[in-house]
Design an enzyme around this catalytic site. Sequence first.
Site, PDB file in Angstrom:
ATOM      1  N   ASP A 257     -65.650  38.952 -13.966  1.00  0.00           N
ATOM      2  CA  ASP A 257     -66.406  37.715 -13.889  1.00  0.00           C
ATOM      3  C   ASP A 257     -65.884  36.822 -12.768  1.00  0.00           C
ATOM      4  O   ASP A 257     -64.679  36.760 -12.511  1.00  0.00           O
ATOM      5  CB  ASP A 257     -66.266  36.981 -15.227  1.00  0.00           C
ATOM      6  CG  ASP A 257     -67.034  35.680 -15.251  1.00  0.00           C
ATOM      7  OD1 ASP A 257     -68.283  35.744 -15.247  1.00  0.00           O
ATOM      8  OD2 ASP A 257     -66.395  34.609 -15.277  1.00  0.00           O
ATOM      9  N   GLU A 281     -68.575  40.555  -9.981  1.00  0.00           N
ATOM     10  CA  GLU A 281     -69.696  39.627  -9.904  1.00  0.00           C
ATOM     11  C   GLU A 281     -69.428  38.620  -8.789  1.00  0.00           C
ATOM     12  O   GLU A 281     -68.830  37.576  -9.010  1.00  0.00           O
ATOM     13  CB  GLU A 281     -69.881  38.912 -11.242  1.00  0.00           C
ATOM     14  CG  GLU A 281     -71.110  38.036 -11.255  1.00  0.00           C
ATOM     15  CD  GLU A 281     -70.881  36.754 -12.022  1.00  0.00           C
ATOM     16  OE1 GLU A 281     -71.865  36.107 -12.395  1.00  0.00           O
ATOM     17  OE2 GLU A 281     -69.711  36.379 -12.231  1.00  0.00           O
TER      18      GLU A 281
END
Length: 477
Positions: A257, A281
């Site tokens: 993330d 990401e």
Amino acid sequence: MKKTHFFLSVLALGLFSSCQNNDEISNANPSQAEVHDKTVQVTNHDGRPFSTGNGSAYSKFVSGPGGGVLMQGFYWDVPDGGNWWNTVTDKLSAWSTAGISAVWLPPASKAQNGAYSMGYDPTDYFDFGNFNQNGSVETRFGSRAELEALITKAHTENMQVYADIVINHNSGGQSEANPYTGTNTWTNFSGVASGKFPRSYNDFYKNAYGNNDEGAFGGFPDLCHANPYVQDWLWGRDDSVGKYYKNVMKFDGWRFDYVKGFGPWVVNTWNLNVGGFSVGELWDSNVNTLESWANNANSSVFDFAAYYKMDEAFDNGNLNVLNDDMMWKRNPYKAVTFVANHDTDIIYNKMPAYAYILTHEGYPTIFYRDYEEWLNKDKLNNLIWIHNNKATGTTAILYTDNDEYVARRNGYNGNPGLVVYINSSSSWQERWVETNWSNQQIKDFTGNSTWYPTTQGDKWVKIQCPPNSYSVWSLNQ
């Protein structure tokens, strides 16, 4: 993480590729290279999984020449109450039969908001719903036992399971005096219930290692990856976060993330020490930025460049932009393609977008709500089958204009490849194209066209595509 949910959010910024066969899949993308069961999947004439009508037809996932497909197994604000792990577990057999090779789960550990948190505000990396802290024993998604049952079930289905890893920031610590700020900060995690990875102010910026790293998020304490103690607990020691998740919990890979918040060396070092598939990401449409990060992180990356091009192409009537550069064109083995996720869902005309990513190179992702709630599951299953069985070899774009897009997968190692035709106009279209095949009958494996044309000796053939739809052509075999 969700931009519109500040308290829980982590703006999620962030292959397995289908361009070759399994012999050329790298260890960085193991989801198709580590298939053990070779159960054959029965299909109907259109390539979709066959059912007897009584639910008895079933086969485990087996990697085809085109590879497999990733399912994002959640969406933002899935129902609370601790039943999500069971919900996903109940769907795994059907997903496996459809050709899904791996499932990406939300952050699995206890976060600040306890039973109501989506997990992007992590407190205790080793509490999977088995300690009473932050107001609950279970997480929003369920108990540790239920999570372990999910992972075990996925593995029996020959599917891999990817953990969402949030290591940019933490939340839920106690207040403590911080000599580096001259104030009190919420950085005291010495009392985490698991007893693992206790943290204090020197494990967060600013501290003895500096004032900041690449990025902080939302005012949460920013974890300091330069601190050897933090490194040891994240990936170094035998019971580190990474090794515990992999060796004890049996996760197979990682979705990192908000990787804008720390250097790519962090993911690279994690991968070297822990192993498993990884995707970052990196929320950036610049393909140069994506490629640079993927190379330095030794990781796949979500193809945001393709995501925004698809929005322009399929929602704004400009299929010509599919000629533009994207991550899957730079390095398909490090490109994870997607049409929507828990953070962003801007593409309205989704089926052509899924036809695009499931016939092109890269590791395609299906969004849970698209598959289970919003789109036609039979059509998605058909495209998944086409991807796994026909989408092989390099890609050649044959024709584009505002309304039409035609591309060819050139095939690999005896697999014939395919031709995909996407038509965004309001009328049927026909076009002569050069295929991989001489003097052979082909068909549209989507069933959208009833033509069964035979290619000429020079491999040219006329194909058609219905309005606002797509067709996918390959040898009639």
